[in-house]
Design an enzyme around this catalytic site. Structure first.
Site, PDB file in Angstrom:
ATOM      1  N   ASP A 123       0.849  -1.193   0.000  1.00 47.90           N
ATOM      2  CA  ASP A 123       0.000   0.000   0.000  1.00 47.90           C
ATOM      3  C   ASP A 123       0.886   1.245   0.000  1.00 47.90           C
ATOM      4  O   ASP A 123       1.856   1.335   0.769  1.00 47.90           O
ATOM      5  CB  ASP A 123      -0.904  -0.005   1.236  1.00 47.90           C
ATOM      6  CG  ASP A 123      -1.959   1.085   1.174  1.00 47.90           C
ATOM      7  OD1 ASP A 123      -3.056   0.799   0.656  1.00 47.90           O
ATOM      8  OD2 ASP A 123      -1.690   2.202   1.633  1.00 47.90           O
ATOM      9  N   ASN A 131      -2.541  12.853  -4.430  1.00 49.24           N
ATOM     10  CA  ASN A 131      -3.652  13.280  -5.289  1.00 49.24           C
ATOM     11  C   ASN A 131      -4.098  14.700  -4.960  1.00 49.24           C
ATOM     12  O   ASN A 131      -4.372  15.506  -5.860  1.00 49.24           O
ATOM     13  CB  ASN A 131      -4.832  12.317  -5.135  1.00 49.24           C
ATOM     14  CG  ASN A 131      -4.695  11.073  -5.990  1.00 49.24           C
ATOM     15  OD1 ASN A 131      -4.029  11.086  -7.027  1.00 49.24           O
ATOM     16  ND2 ASN A 131      -5.298   9.982  -5.556  1.00 49.24           N
ATOM     17  N   HIS A 136      -4.895  14.216  -9.768  1.00 51.52           N
ATOM     18  CA  HIS A 136      -5.084  12.780 -10.050  1.00 51.52           C
ATOM     19  C   HIS A 136      -4.230  12.287 -11.221  1.00 51.52           C
ATOM     20  O   HIS A 136      -3.904  11.103 -11.272  1.00 51.52           O
ATOM     21  CB  HIS A 136      -6.573  12.498 -10.310  1.00 51.52           C
ATOM     22  CG  HIS A 136      -7.407  12.575  -9.071  1.00 51.52           C
ATOM     23  ND1 HIS A 136      -7.487  11.545  -8.164  1.00 51.52           N
ATOM     24  CD2 HIS A 136      -8.172  13.580  -8.567  1.00 51.52           C
ATOM     25  CE1 HIS A 136      -8.282  11.885  -7.170  1.00 51.52           C
ATOM     26  NE2 HIS A 136      -8.715  13.121  -7.382  1.00 51.52           N
ATOM     27  N   ASP A 140      -2.054   9.055 -10.949  1.00 48.99           N
ATOM     28  CA  ASP A 140      -2.078   7.921 -11.889  1.00 48.99           C
ATOM     29  C   ASP A 140      -0.673   7.583 -12.378  1.00 48.99           C
ATOM     30  O   ASP A 140      -0.323   6.402 -12.546  1.00 48.99           O
ATOM     31  CB  ASP A 140      -2.975   8.251 -13.086  1.00 48.99           C
ATOM     32  CG  ASP A 140      -4.450   8.216 -12.722  1.00 48.99           C
ATOM     33  OD1 ASP A 140      -4.793   7.725 -11.634  1.00 48.99           O
ATOM     34  OD2 ASP A 140      -5.267   8.680 -13.548  1.00 48.99           O
ATOM     35  N   GLU A 166      -4.686   2.410  -4.315  1.00 50.88           N
ATOM     36  CA  GLU A 166      -3.222   2.399  -4.198  1.00 50.88           C
ATOM     37  C   GLU A 166      -2.711   1.088  -3.639  1.00 50.88           C
ATOM     38  O   GLU A 166      -1.569   1.012  -3.170  1.00 50.88           O
ATOM     39  CB  GLU A 166      -2.750   3.564  -3.314  1.00 50.88           C
ATOM     40  CG  GLU A 166      -3.160   3.480  -1.865  1.00 50.88           C
ATOM     41  CD  GLU A 166      -4.524   4.094  -1.572  1.00 50.88           C
ATOM     42  OE1 GLU A 166      -4.743   4.486  -0.414  1.00 50.88           O
ATOM     43  OE2 GLU A 166      -5.351   4.194  -2.497  1.00 50.88           O
TER      44      GLU A 166
END
Length: 245
Positions: A123, A131, A136, A140, A166
């Site tokens: 994680d 973000n 975003h 990404d 994530e």
């Protein structure tokens, strides 16, 4: 000759082509030849020419059938490729290209229950902050680059997947808990040292990992739950660390 002419006429009929020339040939073959050699020769020459014309039609029809069959084969190939692509999309994460939960389940089915295997749950720490701060699109980008890093650090026998958001995972086939911890710690350090160069500047991230070795004949869900619990402890104990179940 009659049988050959009938066969040609039958083939042309099957492909939807008519040949009056063959009808004339058949009529010629049904009658007596004239006694005059010149008249007989003229009839036979006419029949010969008609057979050549019919043969040309037969050749054209054959080419048409061949072209139609080739077109149909190409359509079938294109459809097969589209189906294969659709099947691949259904089993892979569209952003990272890694396997998704469906592909992960299929991989579980291939694992022998009597062989060692270790599950790594990964994680990204404080991903929401990335973000919120960078947007975003940058988020990404981080997910894609981390996926590439995890894939490059894995063996061909391992399975790397994105669980969602994530969260990622790696199944280490034929690996015990000690090997799993070593690999997980190596991944953690590699991610920590990696420089994620974005349009908004360099980004450094950390990851937390939970590691669990599958117990003999242990159900998959129980195995994954232990890895998830280990990840939970890693996140609660300060993040950027490896915790084994």
């Amino acid at each position: 000759l009659k049988h050959s002419v009938q066969a040609m006429d039958g083939v042309l009929g099957e492909v939807g082509s008519d040949s009056p020339e063959l009808k004339q040939v058949q009529q010629t073959l049904e009658q007596e030849l004239p006694s005059d050699p010149k008249e007989a020769l003229a009839l036979l020459r006419e029949a010969r020419n008609n057979i050549l014309k019919a043969g040309q039609k037969l050749n054209e029809a054959s080419q048409q059938v061949k072209a139609t069959m080739n077109a149909q084969v190409e359509q079938m190939n294109a459809l097969s490729k589209r189906l294969e692509h659709a099947e691949e999309q259904a089993r892979n994460d569209p952003l990272t290209g890694l396997g998704n939960r469906r592909k992960l389940r299929e991989f579980f089915d291939t694992l022998p229950t009597n062989e060692a295997a270790t599950f790594l749950m990964i994680d990204i720490d404080h991903f929401k902050h990335i973000n919120d701060k960078y947007g975003h699109d940058v988020g990404d980008y981080v997910l894609e680059k981390l996926a590439s890093l995890l894939k490059a650090s894995s063996r061909s026998t391992d399975m790397v997947a994105r669980l969602g958001g994530e969260e990622f995972c790696i199944i280490l086939a034929q690996s015990n808990i000690a090997q799993g911890i070593t690999i997980a710690e190596g991944l953690r350090k590699a991610v920590e040292a990696e420089n994620f160069e974005s349009e908004q500047g360099n980004i450094h991230i950390n990851v937390s990992l939970g590691v669990a070795e599958r117990l003999p004949d242990e159900p998959v869900q129980t195995w994954l739950k232990r890895a998830d619990d280990a990840l939970y402890h890693a996140k609660n104990n300060g993040r950027n660390q490896v915790v084994a179940a």
